[in-house]
Design an enzyme around this catalytic site. Structure first.
Site, PDB file in Angstrom:
ATOM      1  N   CYS A 135       0.845  -1.204   0.000  1.00 37.68           N
ATOM      2  CA  CYS A 135       0.000   0.000   0.000  1.00 37.68           C
ATOM      3  C   CYS A 135       0.876   1.248   0.000  1.00 37.68           C
ATOM      4  O   CYS A 135       1.542   1.534  -0.980  1.00 37.68           O
ATOM      5  CB  CYS A 135      -0.954  -0.009   1.193  1.00 37.68           C
ATOM      6  SG  CYS A 135      -1.960  -1.492   1.354  1.00 37.68           S
ATOM      7  N   ASP A 181     -10.155  -2.859  -6.241  1.00 33.75           N
ATOM      8  CA  ASP A 181      -9.190  -1.915  -5.668  1.00 33.75           C
ATOM      9  C   ASP A 181      -9.360  -0.544  -6.312  1.00 33.75           C
ATOM     10  O   ASP A 181      -8.987  -0.335  -7.459  1.00 33.75           O
ATOM     11  CB  ASP A 181      -7.770  -2.426  -5.900  1.00 33.75           C
ATOM     12  CG  ASP A 181      -6.726  -1.657  -5.119  1.00 33.75           C
ATOM     13  OD1 ASP A 181      -7.031  -0.551  -4.640  1.00 33.75           O
ATOM     14  OD2 ASP A 181      -5.598  -2.166  -4.994  1.00 33.75           O
ATOM     15  N   HIS A 213      -8.304  -4.422  -1.993  1.00 36.56           N
ATOM     16  CA  HIS A 213      -7.100  -3.705  -1.592  1.00 36.56           C
ATOM     17  C   HIS A 213      -6.711  -4.103  -0.164  1.00 36.56           C
ATOM     18  O   HIS A 213      -7.556  -4.166   0.724  1.00 36.56           O
ATOM     19  CB  HIS A 213      -7.353  -2.194  -1.657  1.00 36.56           C
ATOM     20  CG  HIS A 213      -6.156  -1.380  -1.293  1.00 36.56           C
ATOM     21  ND1 HIS A 213      -5.214  -0.996  -2.209  1.00 36.56           N
ATOM     22  CD2 HIS A 213      -5.739  -0.891  -0.094  1.00 36.56           C
ATOM     23  CE1 HIS A 213      -4.273  -0.301  -1.606  1.00 36.56           C
ATOM     24  NE2 HIS A 213      -4.568  -0.230  -0.305  1.00 36.56           N
TER      25      HIS A 213
END
Length: 245
Positions: A135, A181, A213
């Site tokens: 991330c 995502d 995600h």
């Protein structure tokens, strides 16, 4: 942008059970978690672990331990100097991620990554560095995958990456992507493929169906598909590093 900035999807997920077995050190004023292999250690290589917005979070420490279990000395610096989001923040929904993020831009984060790389090379004697970015951390893998700073990179569900940084990489890059995502949407993923294809570097994007995600670090391990995808994303990183280092 090659992937959108961190948003609400980055503050979701599940806490994983387990007791980390690595060591917490302070390196140049930065709290740093280090996983040391036992036995079959790759003595001249190591992994730089650049985390999601939860920083020195149990899930991240457990992943560090897994890289160490696969023979890689692994170093996780606190990119936020204690200002990371917490699971309480996540569960309460009271944090404005956009506001929080203003304090954690490249002028704040780049020096921490640079000093960690220096420590790994000069103090630990590491000759080749692989970097993982989950991330938030993905952006900084991309930014440092040039100039001999990082030798090979891996992202999982990246946020905040730019096409300029992707275009400038000077080493192999592998990405694990989630089907669902908003930060790394199908359009941005395809645009990233075009950018990476022009770099002349080895690259790979694996797409995992049915996951969102954050799956590679904050998956619901009671869900067989999420658990499988998380494990396979980790295997992807290990296989990429074993081949390119």
């Amino acid at each position: 942008m090659a992937s959108n900035p961190p948003s609400s999807c980055c503050a979701t997920g599940f806490k994983h059970e387990g007791t980390p077995v690595g060591e917490l050190k302070t390196i140049d004023g930065v709290n740093t978690y280090i996983g040391t292999p036992k036995g079959n250690q790759k003595t001249d290589t190591a992994v730089l672990f650049l985390s999601d917005i939860f920083g020195l979070f149990n899930n991240n420490k457990l992943l560090v331990d897994e890289f160490a279990n696969n023979g890689y000395l692994t170093v996780l610096p606190d990119l936020f100097r204690g200002g990371q989001l917490t699971t309480d923040d996540m569960e309460s929904g009271r944090v404005n991620i956009g506001e929080w993020l203003k304090d954690y831009q490249p002028p704040n984060v780049d020096p921490i990554v640079a000093q960690t790389i220096k420590y790994m090379r000069e103090t630990l004697g590491v000759k080749k560095i692989a970097a993982v970015g989950y991330c938030f951390g993905a952006r900084y893998v991309t930014r440092f995958l040039k100039g001999g700073q990082i030798n090979v990179g891996y992202h999982a569900h990246p946020t905040g990456t730019t096409h300029e940084d992707l275009a400038a990489i000077e080493g192999p890059l592998s990405i694990s992507a989630a089907e669902i995502d908003q930060a790394f949407s199908p359009q941005l993923r395809h645009e990233s493929e075009i950018t990476l294809a022009k770099t002349g570097q080895a690259w790979q994007i694996n797409l995992f169906s049915g996951v969102k995600h954050g799956f590679a670090v904050r998956a619901d391990l009671s869900d067989p598909n999420q658990k499988w995808a998380k494990e396979q994303a980790f295997c992807q990183a290990i296989a990429w590093f074993n081949y390119h280092l």
